[in-house]
Write an enzyme that holds these catalytic residues in place. Sequence first.
Site, PDB file in Angstrom:
ATOM      1  N   GLU A 131       0.847  -1.194   0.000  1.00 28.40           N
ATOM      2  CA  GLU A 131       0.000   0.000   0.000  1.00 28.40           C
ATOM      3  C   GLU A 131       0.880   1.241   0.000  1.00 28.40           C
ATOM      4  OE1 GLU A 131      -2.726  -0.087   3.265  1.00 28.40           O
ATOM      5  OE2 GLU A 131      -3.641  -2.005   2.663  1.00 28.40           O
ATOM      6  N   GLU A 369       9.507  -8.053  -3.551  1.00 27.19           N
ATOM      7  CA  GLU A 369       9.395  -9.234  -2.684  1.00 27.19           C
ATOM      8  C   GLU A 369      10.427  -9.218  -1.563  1.00 27.19           C
ATOM      9  OE1 GLU A 369       8.117 -12.967  -3.984  1.00 27.19           O
ATOM     10  OE2 GLU A 369       7.419 -12.284  -5.932  1.00 27.19           O
TER      11      GLU A 369
END
Length: 386
Positions: A131, A369
């Site tokens: 986010e 990641e």
Amino acid sequence: MDTYTTYDVTDDERELAGLVREFADTVIAPIAYEADRTHTLPLDVVAQMGEMGLFGLPFPEQYGGQGGDYFALCLAIEAIGRVDQSLAITLEAGVSLGASPVFRFGTEEQKQEYLPDLLAGRALAGFGLTEPDAGSDAGATRTTARLDGGEWVINGAKQFITNSGTGITRFVTVTAVTGEKDGRKEISTIIVPNGTAGFTVEPAYDKVGWHASDTHPLTFADARVPEGNLLGEQGRGFANFLHILDEGRIAIAALATGAAEGCVDAAADYVHTRMVFGQPLASKQAMQFMIARMHARVHTARLAWHHAARLRDAGKPFKTEAAIAKMVASDAAMDNARDATQVFGGNGFMNEYPVARHYRDSKILEVGEGTTEVQLLVIARALGLA
């Protein structure tokens, strides 16, 4: 040089890697520049990857998979990453972030509904974790989901979501705060089908690299989905995703290893044909040493992800080894891309050359990641230092 001669791989694994490398060289490489230039994910190539069974490699046959393991998937990702990182990340995210959460945490009904198309490459799915204010600190998630009349009502925003807006994207799985327990946020994961009212896939990003990969911000404004779209146990969404992320780091390491090797291949070919002062560039010891060091990085990165993948497939702890592999391989990709661009000189600054694309593409491998700093933190914790 046989890429896998010095590695502990079976004949079947070597054959798989060879088949995918040939596909990458003959099908993907010729269209990679145009796909990058036009920022277009070639869905016809994705379909061919699906027909080859690549999206189903680590899944059981009962859901349409190939009955293989994670090591096999990573071999395929590495082979594609040599020539095009955008399609490699499409495969990696399609499996690790799209299908794997459903396979690992979904109900039997959810598996039967979603997995056959995902494993055949007929559909893609994204995972909405990041986010605007929650990246490495995923516990800072602000997106919320509340139950109302048997439906989850979702509000919030996600960013940098891969495979979220393609013509074959079927859904995204999102993390959302669904309550509070012992003073801490309860985070769950919920499947949100594309086309859901209140769910908007915003325009694609104008990225530095991975131009042919599909990446969008997402917004949710009272988006309503059935209560049965909860994926896994309520409140276990964040913990479940951390496990998925550990696996994904191995796959990213494989992709980065492929990218690093692609730079070696391109540089080694170029110095044999590039003439300077009447001699091939390959005759210069500076070039020989530079490319030798690049090859050593590939070798080290491959050993690292092989080890992590073997541990994962054996059911042994692999969190630290995955972090090491991801860090070592992403560093190798970035370092090799820089060196290969230097070998090519002015040509290395031209996008039609693959080393230029690797130079732009590889930076995100040190970020996505889990950043390099997060990998160092994971390793430090394993050593009892943090």
